[in-house]
Write an enzyme that holds these catalytic residues in place. Sequence first.
Site, PDB file in Angstrom:
ATOM      1  N   GLU A 369      69.744 -27.552  -0.676  1.00  0.00           N
ATOM      2  CA  GLU A 369      70.077 -27.951   0.708  1.00  0.00           C
ATOM      3  C   GLU A 369      69.809 -29.448   0.926  1.00  0.00           C
ATOM      4  OE1 GLU A 369      69.507 -25.066   3.756  1.00  0.00           O
ATOM      5  OE2 GLU A 369      69.161 -23.470   2.297  1.00  0.00           O
TER       6      GLU A 369
HETATM    7  N1  CAA Z   1      75.739 -34.049  11.620  1.00  0.00           N
HETATM    8  C1  CAA Z   1      76.979 -34.379  12.088  1.00  0.00           C
HETATM    9  N2  CAA Z   1      77.812 -35.235  11.422  1.00  0.00           N
HETATM   10  C2  CAA Z   1      77.368 -35.748  10.253  1.00  0.00           C
HETATM   11  C3  CAA Z   1      76.105 -35.452   9.721  1.00  0.00           C
HETATM   12  C4  CAA Z   1      75.276 -34.550  10.453  1.00  0.00           C
HETATM   13  N3  CAA Z   1      74.066 -34.204  10.006  1.00  0.00           N
HETATM   14  N4  CAA Z   1      75.956 -36.102   8.550  1.00  0.00           N
HETATM   15  C5  CAA Z   1      77.087 -36.818   8.363  1.00  0.00           C
HETATM   16  N5  CAA Z   1      77.937 -36.601   9.399  1.00  0.00           N
HETATM   17  C6  CAA Z   1      79.247 -37.177   9.607  1.00  0.00           C
HETATM   18  C7  CAA Z   1      79.167 -38.700   9.819  1.00  0.00           C
HETATM   19  O1  CAA Z   1      78.962 -39.014  11.180  1.00  0.00           O
HETATM   20  C8  CAA Z   1      80.532 -39.160   9.339  1.00  0.00           C
HETATM   21  O2  CAA Z   1      81.474 -38.916  10.349  1.00  0.00           O
HETATM   22  P1  CAA Z   1      82.816 -39.840  10.468  1.00  0.00           P
HETATM   23  O3  CAA Z   1      83.470 -39.834   9.114  1.00  0.00           O
HETATM   24  O4  CAA Z   1      83.629 -39.157  11.509  1.00  0.00           O
HETATM   25  O5  CAA Z   1      82.337 -41.215  10.847  1.00  0.00           O
HETATM   26  C9  CAA Z   1      80.821 -38.204   8.190  1.00  0.00           C
HETATM   27  O6  CAA Z   1      80.026 -37.037   8.434  1.00  0.00           O
HETATM   28  C10 CAA Z   1      80.481 -38.768   6.843  1.00  0.00           C
HETATM   29  O7  CAA Z   1      79.135 -39.214   6.886  1.00  0.00           O
HETATM   30  P2  CAA Z   1      78.504 -40.076   5.710  1.00  0.00           P
HETATM   31  O8  CAA Z   1      79.408 -41.251   5.418  1.00  0.00           O
HETATM   32  O9  CAA Z   1      77.082 -40.336   6.039  1.00  0.00           O
HETATM   33  O10 CAA Z   1      78.619 -39.021   4.517  1.00  0.00           O
HETATM   34  P3  CAA Z   1      78.386 -39.190   2.973  1.00  0.00           P
HETATM   35  O11 CAA Z   1      79.602 -38.732   2.283  1.00  0.00           O
HETATM   36  O12 CAA Z   1      77.871 -40.570   2.671  1.00  0.00           O
HETATM   37  O13 CAA Z   1      77.243 -38.106   2.712  1.00  0.00           O
HETATM   38  C11 CAA Z   1      75.027 -37.156   2.612  1.00  0.00           C
HETATM   39  C12 CAA Z   1      76.010 -38.155   3.303  1.00  0.00           C
HETATM   40  C13 CAA Z   1      73.804 -37.159   3.503  1.00  0.00           C
HETATM   41  C14 CAA Z   1      74.659 -37.622   1.207  1.00  0.00           C
HETATM   42  C15 CAA Z   1      75.678 -35.743   2.555  1.00  0.00           C
HETATM   43  O14 CAA Z   1      76.776 -35.722   1.679  1.00  0.00           O
HETATM   44  C16 CAA Z   1      74.699 -34.692   2.118  1.00  0.00           C
HETATM   45  O15 CAA Z   1      73.934 -34.185   2.935  1.00  0.00           O
HETATM   46  N6  CAA Z   1      74.704 -34.314   0.809  1.00  0.00           N
HETATM   47  C17 CAA Z   1      73.898 -33.207   0.313  1.00  0.00           C
HETATM   48  C18 CAA Z   1      74.644 -31.913   0.443  1.00  0.00           C
HETATM   49  C19 CAA Z   1      73.747 -30.720   0.328  1.00  0.00           C
HETATM   50  O16 CAA Z   1      72.721 -30.618   0.994  1.00  0.00           O
HETATM   51  N7  CAA Z   1      74.154 -29.765  -0.483  1.00  0.00           N
HETATM   52  C20 CAA Z   1      73.443 -28.528  -0.648  1.00  0.00           C
HETATM   53  C21 CAA Z   1      74.382 -27.379  -0.421  1.00  0.00           C
HETATM   54  S1  CAA Z   1      73.721 -25.778  -0.058  1.00  0.00           S
HETATM   55  C22 CAA Z   1      72.681 -25.340  -1.289  1.00  0.00           C
HETATM   56  O17 CAA Z   1      71.844 -26.074  -1.629  1.00  0.00           O
HETATM   57  C23 CAA Z   1      72.784 -24.013  -1.993  1.00  0.00           C
HETATM   58  C24 CAA Z   1      72.430 -22.813  -1.240  1.00  0.00           C
HETATM   59  O18 CAA Z   1      73.183 -21.854  -1.225  1.00  0.00           O
HETATM   60  C25 CAA Z   1      71.103 -22.676  -0.585  1.00  0.00           C
END
Ligand code: CAA
Length: 387
Positions: A369
Amino acid sequence: MNFNFTEEEQDILNSLQKYVDEEIAPKAHDIDENEEFPVQARNDLAEQGYFGMYFPEEYGGAGLSYLSYIAAAEKIAEACATTSIVLMAHESLCMWPIFTYGTDAAKQKYLPKLCSGEILGAFALTEPGAGTDAAMQKTTYRAEGDHFVLNGGKCFITNAQFADVFVVFAMKEGLHENHGISGFIVEKDYPGFQVIGHELKMGIRGSSTAQLAFDEVKVPAENLLGQEGKGFKVAMTTLDGGRIGVAAQAVGIAQAAIRETVKYDKERIQFGKPIWKFQNTQFQLAEMQAHVDAARLLVYRAAQYKQDHPDLKTAPDISAYAAMAKLVASEVASDVTRKCVQLCGGFGYSREYPFERHMRDAKITEIYEGTSEVQRMVISGWLGAKY
Ligand code: CAA
């Protein structure tokens, strides 16, 4: 902030504690050792109302506070980390986006069955090339008549082999950026959908982790989550909640390690006295407990904030509070559980005792996550915007 529980919530948490002590904790060793999905606990927790704990009664939920759900997750994790992630993948990662973004038809169709535990949920965002860089989705969709068609694959999906309903993210065919992503509800029996394999893991070994494959899978239009092209936000806001749950899981694991270490160190005699009597042991455990309590406060702050701000438009701090809670709690859990193994010496390393299991279970909280590095990205982004 006020972290008090109502009398009803306290009663529920007390009865959960009793169930956890009597039924979940004694099975945790075997669940880990045999890599056994906790079917009995999954069914019991559903029957006792924990599967829809903070969802409204109109959908069959218990209508309790989000904070009490997080406190329950922590208690379950303290007994068995595997069991806690089964519940949280279901409730935080599958039910919440359906409740928040689902069409009325989808909410009516899925939420009552998810609340009762008749069906189990999962969340599918990660792909081989889209882990931390979650926007790089290669699973695609196209609109066709009154449905969407999905193709591609997912990996590391929690609950996969036991889930009935999956929240799935996919990129519109021909697009390659976050605004091309949409979220869908996919049922396990849709033709062309397949769950593949079973991931062998270091910790939370009783949880089911597998791959998904989509081959021309038809999804009805009413199973779209939110607006088309807004799926990345659906995923990110879902993870903001999921991360609070993982942080609670980390606190539970760390607390269990401390509790068992104190008990063991009171019994273990070396140099003519229990090793608990050495100041080195006491001071290390005192410091660990202070860090766990500090982490718990961050978890409760994030949970209380989420509860107080159900409208995401007026919750500017939710991502950062969740990220801080997960970053601190997961790193504390890894540190504490590693030190507890050391304090218990050879017995700490033995699979006869729970210490090494806690250490293995703690590690995943720094990874899934969103890794600790992702949490640092989220917090620094928030800081940069604030000052
Ligand atoms: N809430 C609302 N909007 C959000 C947001 C949030 N928390 N985070 C980003 N956004 C929006 C931004 O405002 C932006 O919007 P616009 O394009 O309209 O301006 C858009 O999303 C893109 O934002 P970023 O440019 O910041 O995004 P990024 O591509 O650079 O990624 C990141 C940022 C924080 C690295 C994100 O990709 C991330 O959280 N990555 C990790 C994913 C993750 O947690 N994966 C785990 C999956 S589940 C799991 O683990 C397995 C399971 O089954 C338990």
